[in-house]
Design an enzyme around this catalytic site. Structure first.
Site, PDB file in Angstrom:
ATOM      1  N   SER A 163       0.866  -1.188   0.000  1.00 13.53           N
ATOM      2  CA  SER A 163       0.000   0.000   0.000  1.00 13.53           C
ATOM      3  C   SER A 163       0.892   1.223   0.000  1.00 13.53           C
ATOM      4  O   SER A 163       2.055   1.152   0.441  1.00 13.53           O
ATOM      5  CB  SER A 163      -0.859   0.005   1.274  1.00 13.53           C
ATOM      6  OG  SER A 163      -1.443   1.280   1.483  1.00 13.53           O
ATOM      7  N   TYR A 178      -1.514  -0.089  10.290  1.00  7.36           N
ATOM      8  CA  TYR A 178      -1.620  -0.365   8.851  1.00  7.36           C
ATOM      9  C   TYR A 178      -0.322   0.023   8.143  1.00  7.36           C
ATOM     10  O   TYR A 178       0.220  -0.748   7.339  1.00  7.36           O
ATOM     11  CB  TYR A 178      -2.808   0.403   8.271  1.00  7.36           C
ATOM     12  CG  TYR A 178      -3.152   0.015   6.854  1.00  7.36           C
ATOM     13  CD1 TYR A 178      -3.736  -1.214   6.571  1.00  7.36           C
ATOM     14  CD2 TYR A 178      -2.900   0.878   5.795  1.00  7.36           C
ATOM     15  CE1 TYR A 178      -4.055  -1.572   5.265  1.00  7.36           C
ATOM     16  CE2 TYR A 178      -3.222   0.529   4.496  1.00  7.36           C
ATOM     17  CZ  TYR A 178      -3.804  -0.695   4.235  1.00  7.36           C
ATOM     18  OH  TYR A 178      -4.115  -1.047   2.942  1.00  7.36           O
TER      19      TYR A 178
HETATM   20  N1  LIG Z   1      -8.933  -0.376  -1.137  1.00  2.63           N
HETATM   21  C1  LIG Z   1      -7.860   0.401  -0.950  1.00  2.63           C
HETATM   22  O1  LIG Z   1      -7.953   1.630  -0.992  1.00  2.63           O
HETATM   23  C2  LIG Z   1      -6.520  -0.214  -0.727  1.00  2.63           C
HETATM   24  C3  LIG Z   1      -5.385   0.581  -0.906  1.00  2.63           C
HETATM   25  C4  LIG Z   1      -4.129   0.009  -0.688  1.00  2.63           C
HETATM   26  C5  LIG Z   1      -4.020  -1.320  -0.324  1.00  2.63           C
HETATM   27  N2  LIG Z   1      -5.159  -2.060  -0.140  1.00  2.63           N
HETATM   28  C6  LIG Z   1      -4.978  -3.464   0.264  1.00  2.63           C
HETATM   29  O2  LIG Z   1      -5.610  -4.285  -0.692  1.00  2.63           O
HETATM   30  C7  LIG Z   1      -6.033  -5.503  -0.075  1.00  2.63           C
HETATM   31  C8  LIG Z   1      -7.471  -5.789  -0.436  1.00  2.63           C
HETATM   32  O3  LIG Z   1      -8.266  -4.701   0.023  1.00  2.63           O
HETATM   33  P1  LIG Z   1      -9.737  -4.369  -0.519  1.00  2.63           P
HETATM   34  O4  LIG Z   1      -9.780  -2.933  -0.793  1.00  2.63           O
HETATM   35  O5  LIG Z   1     -10.143  -5.327  -1.570  1.00  2.63           O
HETATM   36  O6  LIG Z   1     -10.549  -4.596   0.832  1.00  2.63           O
HETATM   37  P2  LIG Z   1     -11.745  -5.589   1.173  1.00  2.63           P
HETATM   38  O7  LIG Z   1     -12.059  -5.365   2.601  1.00  2.63           O
HETATM   39  O8  LIG Z   1     -12.815  -5.431   0.145  1.00  2.63           O
HETATM   40  O9  LIG Z   1     -11.046  -7.024   0.972  1.00  2.63           O
HETATM   41  C9  LIG Z   1     -10.192  -7.602   1.905  1.00  2.63           C
HETATM   42  C10 LIG Z   1     -10.558  -9.066   1.995  1.00  2.63           C
HETATM   43  O10 LIG Z   1      -9.641  -9.714   2.888  1.00  2.63           O
HETATM   44  C11 LIG Z   1     -10.392 -10.643   3.639  1.00  2.63           C
HETATM   45  N3  LIG Z   1      -9.756 -10.945   4.911  1.00  2.63           N
HETATM   46  C12 LIG Z   1      -9.582 -10.112   5.968  1.00  2.63           C
HETATM   47  N4  LIG Z   1      -9.036 -10.771   6.991  1.00  2.63           N
HETATM   48  C13 LIG Z   1      -8.827 -12.038   6.570  1.00  2.63           C
HETATM   49  C14 LIG Z   1      -8.291 -13.203   7.189  1.00  2.63           C
HETATM   50  N5  LIG Z   1      -7.864 -13.185   8.459  1.00  2.63           N
HETATM   51  N6  LIG Z   1      -8.229 -14.341   6.463  1.00  2.63           N
HETATM   52  C15 LIG Z   1      -8.665 -14.376   5.187  1.00  2.63           C
HETATM   53  N7  LIG Z   1      -9.195 -13.308   4.557  1.00  2.63           N
HETATM   54  C16 LIG Z   1      -9.284 -12.155   5.243  1.00  2.63           C
HETATM   55  C17 LIG Z   1     -11.727  -9.950   3.883  1.00  2.63           C
HETATM   56  O11 LIG Z   1     -12.750 -10.853   4.235  1.00  2.63           O
HETATM   57  C18 LIG Z   1     -11.960  -9.258   2.547  1.00  2.63           C
HETATM   58  O12 LIG Z   1     -12.758 -10.039   1.679  1.00  2.63           O
HETATM   59  C19 LIG Z   1      -5.758  -5.329   1.423  1.00  2.63           C
HETATM   60  O13 LIG Z   1      -4.539  -5.969   1.759  1.00  2.63           O
HETATM   61  C20 LIG Z   1      -5.632  -3.827   1.576  1.00  2.63           C
HETATM   62  O14 LIG Z   1      -4.839  -3.492   2.680  1.00  2.63           O
HETATM   63  C21 LIG Z   1      -6.397  -1.546  -0.343  1.00  2.63           C
END
Ligand SMILES: NC(=O)c1ccc[n+]([C@@H]2O[C@H](COP(=O)([O-])OP(=O)(O)OC[C@H]3O[C@@H](n4cnc5c(N)ncnc54)[C@H](O)[C@@H]3O)[C@@H](O)[C@H]2O)c1
Length: 263
Positions: A144, A157
């Site tokens: 990220s 985070y």
């Molecule tokens: N959306 C953003 O703005 C953004 C920006 C930078 C990085 N990210 C990273 O991208 C990744 C995906 O994020 P997203 O935006 O799709 O969010 P999201 O919340 O839609 O998806 C995250 C998924 O991870 C799953 N998860 C959480 N804990 C878990 C566990 N213990 N075991 C198995 N699965 C688990 C959740 O159930 C969820 O489906 C994350 O690592 C997040 O930190 C997101």
């Protein structure tokens, strides 16, 4: 139709979430069979149905990545079901609370590290052990922009995503002798979506000098720091992930691609 991933099997963690699903659909469009892993059953079922609609094989695996034994078992089941894992998108993650470091809750800190770092490490370990045997594989870890520059009020985070950048660099060196590439992507402000809305709301509520207490103003302040002056969309992530996973990137390992509008 592009066929970069024809006959390839991709394991995607966090596949019930926005980015996991969008990437699964992109890999499926390019011919990959998809193993979808997540902790939330109904989200996983919805993703599986959407991936199958692309005409490829998809299987789902309910698994909490913080449980190392469950990860070992899930990875073994994926290998038994599909015969192999060629590609890993190590993407599951949790954003944690928003508070300045002197008020940040220790339990929440530990939970974020457990999911985002130890959980991701367990998946990386189990899948790479399989790839080492096959002397082939490509891995993308989800970092990220919070792991490039520490954002205010996000101690856990930010620390977890800095760790993912470091883990990617070390793993790329450890696994290079086995023809396994390991890279990372770092999205910045992506929206609309659950994480964006949550981030804007919770940053406003921190009442710190960086953001207004009015979420509308906070949104403008956050986007004001982005040279391209807009949020990225979730659909702008799978291109970079699929590039790194593909044979278009065979001489690229250990890098972290920023998907951040110039931040
Ligand atoms: N959306 C953003 O703005 C953004 C920006 C930078 C990085 N990210 C990273 O991208 C990744 C995906 O994020 P997203 O935006 O799709 O969010 P999201 O919340 O839609 O998806 C995250 C998924 O991870 C799953 N998860 C959480 N804990 C878990 C566990 N213990 N075991 C198995 N699965 C688990 C959740 O159930 C969820 O489906 C994350 O690592 C997040 O930190 C997101």
């Amino acid at each position: 139709m592009k066929t970069r991933f024809k006959d390839k099997v991709a394991l995607i963690t966090g596949a019930g979430g926005d980015i996991g699903l969008a990437t699964a659909l992109r890999l499926a469009e390019e011919g990959a069979s998809i193993a979808l892993l997540d902790i939330v059953e109904d989200k996983l079922a919805a993703s599986k149905a959407k991936v199958e609609a692309k005409g490829v094989r998809a299987e789902s695996y309910i698994c909490d990545v913080t449980d190392a034994n469950a990860v070992k078992d899930a990875v073994a089941r994926v290998i038994a079901d599909f015969g192999a894992i060629d590609l890993l998108f190590n993407n599951a993650g949790y954003q944690g609370a928003f508070a300045p470091v002197h008020k940040y809750d220790v339990e929440d800190f530990a939970r974020v590290m457990d999911i985002n770092v130890t959980g991701a490490f367990s998946v990386l370990k189990e899948v790479s052990a399989h790839m080492v045997e096959r002397k082939s594989g490509s891995i993308v870890n989800m970092a990220s922009m919070a792991g490039v520059g520490g954002p205010p009020n996000m101690a856990a985070y930010g620390a977890s995503k800095f760790a993912m950048v470091g883990l990617t660099e070390t793993a790329s060196k450890d696994l290079a002798p086995y023809n396994i590439r390991v890279n990372a992507v770092s999205p910045g402000l992506m929206g609309p979506g659950f994480m964006w809305d949550r981030q804007v709301k919770l940053q406003s509520e921190t009442n710190t000098q960086y953001f207004s207490t009015d979420p509308k103003q906070t949104e403008k302040q956050m986007i004001g720091g982005v040279p391209l002056r807009r949020c990225g969309s979730i659909d702008e992530i799978p291109g970079a992930v699929s590039f790194l996973l593909s044979d278009d990137a065979t001489y690229i390992t250990g890098v972290n691609i920023r998907i951040s509008g110039g931040e």
